[in-house]
Scaffold this motif. Structure first.
Motif, PDB file in Angstrom:
ATOM      1  N   PHE A 170       0.998  -1.180   0.105  1.00  0.00           N
ATOM      2  CA  PHE A 170       0.131  -0.015  -0.091  1.00  0.00           C
ATOM      3  C   PHE A 170       0.742   1.118  -0.127  1.00  0.00           C
ATOM      4  O   PHE A 170       0.449   2.289  -0.756  1.00  0.00           O
ATOM      5  N   GLN A 171       1.837   1.225   0.763  1.00  0.00           N
ATOM      6  CA  GLN A 171       2.795   2.488   0.821  1.00  0.00           C
ATOM      7  C   GLN A 171       3.465   2.607  -0.564  1.00  0.00           C
ATOM      8  O   GLN A 171       3.737   3.919  -0.926  1.00  0.00           O
ATOM      9  N   ARG A 172       4.202   1.632  -1.118  1.00  0.00           N
ATOM     10  CA  ARG A 172       4.489   1.833  -2.514  1.00  0.00           C
ATOM     11  C   ARG A 172       3.462   2.282  -3.511  1.00  0.00           C
ATOM     12  O   ARG A 172       3.912   3.060  -4.249  1.00  0.00           O
TER      13      ARG A 172
ATOM     14  N   ASP B  70       6.212   7.657  -6.651  1.00  0.00           N
ATOM     15  CA  ASP B  70       7.616   8.421  -7.091  1.00  0.00           C
ATOM     16  C   ASP B  70       8.755   8.444  -6.063  1.00  0.00           C
ATOM     17  O   ASP B  70       9.642   9.069  -6.425  1.00  0.00           O
ATOM     18  N   GLU B  71       8.399   7.777  -5.011  1.00  0.00           N
ATOM     19  CA  GLU B  71       9.435   7.722  -3.827  1.00  0.00           C
ATOM     20  C   GLU B  71      10.305   6.573  -3.795  1.00  0.00           C
ATOM     21  O   GLU B  71       9.755   5.571  -3.967  1.00  0.00           O
ATOM     22  N   LYS B  72      11.377   6.780  -3.875  1.00  0.00           N
ATOM     23  CA  LYS B  72      12.362   5.724  -3.742  1.00  0.00           C
ATOM     24  C   LYS B  72      12.286   4.839  -2.566  1.00  0.00           C
ATOM     25  O   LYS B  72      12.686   3.540  -2.547  1.00  0.00           O
ATOM     26  N   GLN B  73      12.129   5.504  -1.338  1.00  0.00           N
ATOM     27  CA  GLN B  73      12.024   4.780  -0.080  1.00  0.00           C
ATOM     28  C   GLN B  73      10.711   5.437   0.668  1.00  0.00           C
ATOM     29  O   GLN B  73      10.680   6.209   1.302  1.00  0.00           O
TER      30      GLN B  73
END
Length: 460
Positions: free
Chosen positions: A172-174, A179-182
């Motif tokens: 879910f967080q991905r 657009d976030e690498k982490q």
């Protein structure tokens, strides 16, 4: 609100086929008895055993020889059960306040449960999740109808349900941060918590002696004091937390209940940062607290809830309930299970859920739980070793100032089965939810009679 809806399956007739094997690959000096599954339920409270059952000592010796030694079992070989009573191979009767560790919510041999299992076993037992099956879909519909959730994922146990919740929260967080690498990948869990023994769930379990033999476990877990609003809020606000795992009522940890303020603070902090709030109701859910879901007492609702123990009345099942916010993040192939959500176990679960979700049934759990706790306080509250009686519904803890094991052993010898919790100093009482007030009276009388063993234990 009851989850009960119309549900029926017509049972086709099958012809039986006998397969004969003239040669055994391995000679044996034992025989296996077979039983016929029938829809009818025996009224005899002590179901028939084999004519020549093995003695307790023989079974224990065989277990030691053939089974991996992961369990420190009580020296009792249970052979049958009915209602809140179980019987060992010697015919000794026990009043069961363990329910197979909060599993047998309807007791042993509930007629509707037996009927559901036997009828489904005659139709279809397993197909895998390659195909659709009616009982799985019907069970999911019921769970959604009587909860906060919009979708359900099925597993085979509580620890598997928590493993799925770990994966779902990270996915879910991905999904939410493309657009976030982490993106946020870390977790929060709490002191005295228990979430399972598989590697991910184990990493979320606070007891160090459970984790240390198997380290390194999954990194990124922070353990905070259960109930600490300030510490929880600060770490959630860091923006690094994928999800917060919390039990509204801790079972294994010692029967500790959260406060409304604590759960609401977690909900608010998660809403502000995008972290997911996950309620583990594997032990406290499904009527155990007197509410269908323990969190209903607080008016605080999660993004994900994990279930297991009582859902199928003794057959292995787990479930992960998620909101529509979470569900789109989970795609084909992201998770799966060969056995989960099979027709047999889901038919059993429908029978259990339909009974437990009845308002009258839940009211009876609350009433009996209050009666049980008040009786314990009245009869045992003056004992020097009893520090507190606590709980909700029929999940009850008696905290002692010494180890509870001598009392557990003494009660077993007197025909009462109870559990320990916490650091071993809490008596855990999780009887079948159908227990009668007469059986509660009987249990308390045995506890009163046997509690003097704690005097000797404290002296030693």
């Amino acid at each position: 609100m009851s989850c009960s809806t119309l549900f029926s399956l017509k049972t086709p007739l099958f012809t039986s086929t006998t397969v004969s094997h003239s040669n055994n690959l391995r000679p044996t000096n034992y025989f296996v008895t077979t039983a016929s599954l029938e829809v009818g339920v025996h009224s005899n409270p002590k179901p028939l055993l084999n004519e020549n059952p093995k003695k307790t000592s023989e079974v224990i010796a065989d277990e030691k020889k053939f089974v991996v030694g992961t369990y420190a079992r009580a020296p009792v070989v249970l052979a049958s059960g009915k209602g809140c009573k179980v019987y060992d191979v010697d015919g000794q009767e026990y009043l069961d306040l363990t329910s197979g560790i909060a599993v047998n919510a309807l007791g042993h041999g509930d007629p509707d449960w037996v009927r559901a299992v036997t009828e489904q076993a005659n139709v279809l037992t397993h197909v895998s999740n390659i195909y659709y099956s009616i009982p799985q879909v019907e069970l999911a519909k019921r769970l959604v109808a009587c909860s906060f959730a919009d979708r359900v994922f099925f597993s085979n146990s509580g620890t598997e349900a928590n493993e799925a919740a770990i994966k779902f929260s990270r996915k879910f967080q991905r999904y939410s941060h493309p657009d976030e690498k982490q993106p946020p990948m870390k977790f929060i869990a709490f002191t005295n918590c228990f979430h399972g023994r598989t590697m991910g769930a184990l990493a979320l379990t606070s007891k160090e002696n459970y984790r240390s033999p198997f380290e390194p476990v999954m990194p990124g877990v922070t353990f905070l004091e259960y109930g600490n609003i300030q510490a929880s809020t600060e770490i959630i606000q860091s923006g690094e937390i994928a999800a917060v795992f919390v039990e509204p009522i801790q079972g294994e940890g010692g029967i500790y209940s959260a406060t409304k303020e604590f759960l609401q603070s977690l909900r608010t902090a998660c809403d502000n940062t995008g972290s997911l709030l996950i309620f583990d109701e594997v032990q406290c859910g499904l009527g155990r607290s007197g509410f269908l879901w323990a969190h209903e007492a607080y008016g605080v609702y999660p993004d994900i809830m994990t279930l297991a123990k009582p859902l199928a009345g003794g057959l292995p099942i787990g479930a992960v309930l998620v909101t529509e916010k979470v569900a789109p993040a989970i795609n084909f192939g992201d998770h799966g299970s060969t056995f989960a959500g099979g027709p047999l176990v889901c038919s059993a679960a429908i029978a259990v859920l339909d009974k437990i979700s009845s308002p009258g049934f839940l009211a009876s759990v609350s009433e009996k739980g209050q009666y049980f706790r008040e009786l314990l306080v009245k009869k045992l509250g003056g004992n020097l070793h009893v520090k507190e009686v606590r709980g909700s519904g029929l999940i009850i803890g008696i905290e002692l100032d010494v180890s509870a094991s001598p009392l557990v052993d003494a009660c077993q010898q007197s025909g009462l089965l109870i559990l320990t919790a916490g650091k071993g100093n809490v008596v855990r009482i999780v009887p079948p939810l159908i227990i009668s007030t007469q059986e509660i009276d009987q249990a308390v009388e045995i506890l009163i009679d046997r509690i003097p063993v704690l005097d000797q234990a404290s002296t030693n």
